[in-house]
Design a protein around this motif. Structure first.
Motif, short mmCIF file in Angstrom:
data_model
loop_
_atom_site.label_atom_id
_atom_site.label_comp_id
_atom_site.label_asym_id
_atom_site.label_seq_id
_atom_site.Cartn_x
_atom_site.Cartn_y
_atom_site.Cartn_z
N VAL A 40 -12.92 -14.14 5.41
CA VAL A 40 -12.17 -15.06 6.09
C VAL A 40 -11.41 -14.88 7.42
O VAL A 40 -11.51 -15.53 8.55
N ALA A 41 -10.84 -13.86 7.43
CA ALA A 41 -10.18 -13.10 8.68
C ALA A 41 -11.54 -12.69 9.69
O ALA A 41 -11.16 -13.05 10.88
N LEU B 121 -10.36 -19.88 -6.01
CA LEU B 121 -9.60 -19.66 -4.71
C LEU B 121 -8.59 -20.72 -4.27
O LEU B 121 -8.64 -21.69 -4.68
N THR C 185 -13.05 -11.64 -0.07
CA THR C 185 -12.89 -13.05 0.40
C THR C 185 -12.06 -13.18 1.49
O THR C 185 -12.11 -13.78 2.66
N TYR C 186 -10.64 -12.48 1.49
CA TYR C 186 -9.84 -12.23 2.50
C TYR C 186 -10.20 -11.58 3.72
O TYR C 186 -9.76 -12.33 4.95
N TRP D 265 -17.85 -21.25 -1.35
CA TRP D 265 -16.34 -21.47 -1.34
C TRP D 265 -15.95 -22.68 -1.86
O TRP D 265 -15.01 -22.55 -2.64
N LEU E 294 -11.49 -10.96 -4.32
CA LEU E 294 -10.60 -11.60 -3.66
C LEU E 294 -10.14 -10.91 -2.19
O LEU E 294 -10.11 -11.46 -1.17
N VAL F 222 -8.84 -21.40 1.79
CA VAL F 222 -10.01 -20.49 1.96
C VAL F 222 -11.22 -21.51 2.61
O VAL F 222 -11.59 -21.13 3.63
#
Length: 205
Positions: free
Chosen positions: A177-178, A84, A173-174, A75, A170, A88
């Motif tokens: 992270v969630a 990013l 990625t989200y 990251w 992407l 993040v």
């Protein structure tokens, strides 16, 4: 053997991150392939620990440390490369510090993050944190994010193809992270009991 795999996986992750700053197609394709290997080894160390009966508290700690190092260096490197936004890695790093701090306090009293002596006592906490479904889904989301972000930024791809691959990275990625935040909440909620000096609970057999 399982701990050795964790160490090699961590070293490979560091190698990939160093190579990402050499912006050539050959290097990036190599980084993509090595990232797949890093991801596969994440599952391999756990399998070997169970298969060879090497499961231990030390092994669990080494596994988590390896996960943290690999996850966070990817990251941070993606941030440094401009792939990013800042939030993040900040979310992932802060969550990791809080969760690992609580797990360290739990470990002092004989509890581990996963397994029979898991610090998670509620069924929901166990499902979100230590179940195979939860851990696999989170791992797949991270794997897709790492691999597709690297592949999407590989030189030589047509712009439209590169953009589509990057968008998959992407989105992954989200999602990752969630999932990172959701999986951390049960540790935070149930870990509060280890913050009191009079907690003398023993892990269940």
């Amino acid at each position: 053997m399982a701990n050795l795999v964790s160490l090699i996986r961590t070293l490979l992750g560091l190698l990939v991150i160093s190579l990402l700053f050499i912006h050539t197609q050959a290097v990036y394709l190599a980084c993509f392939a090595l990232t797949i290997a890093v991801i596969a080894m994440d599952a391999l160390d756990g399998y070997l620990a169970r298969k060879l009966n090497e499961s231990s508290k030390l092994g669990a700690v080494i596994d988590i440390l390896g996960d943290r190092i690999v996850e966070q260096i990817y990251w941070v490197a993606f941030l440094a490369l401009g792939w990013l936004p800042l939030w993040v890695p900040l979310v992932v790093i802060v969550r990791g510090i809080i969760v690992d701090g609580l797990r360290a306090m739990a470990l002092e009293q004989g509890f581990t993050a996963f397994g029979q002596s898991s610090m998670q006592q509620s069924k929901l906490g166990g499902l979100l944190v230590s179940s195979n479904f939860s851990r696999t889904t989170y791992a797949v989301a991270k794997a897709a994010a790492f691999a597709f972000l690297i592949l999407g930024h590989t030189p030589g791809f047509p712009p439209t193809v590169a953009a589509n691959i990057t968008n998959v990275g992407l989105i992954s990625t989200y999602v990752s992270v969630a999932f990172c935040v959701v999986r951390g909440l049960p540790v935070l909620i149930e870990g509060r009991r280890f913050l009191t000096d009079d907690t003398k609970a023993s892990p269940s057999a």
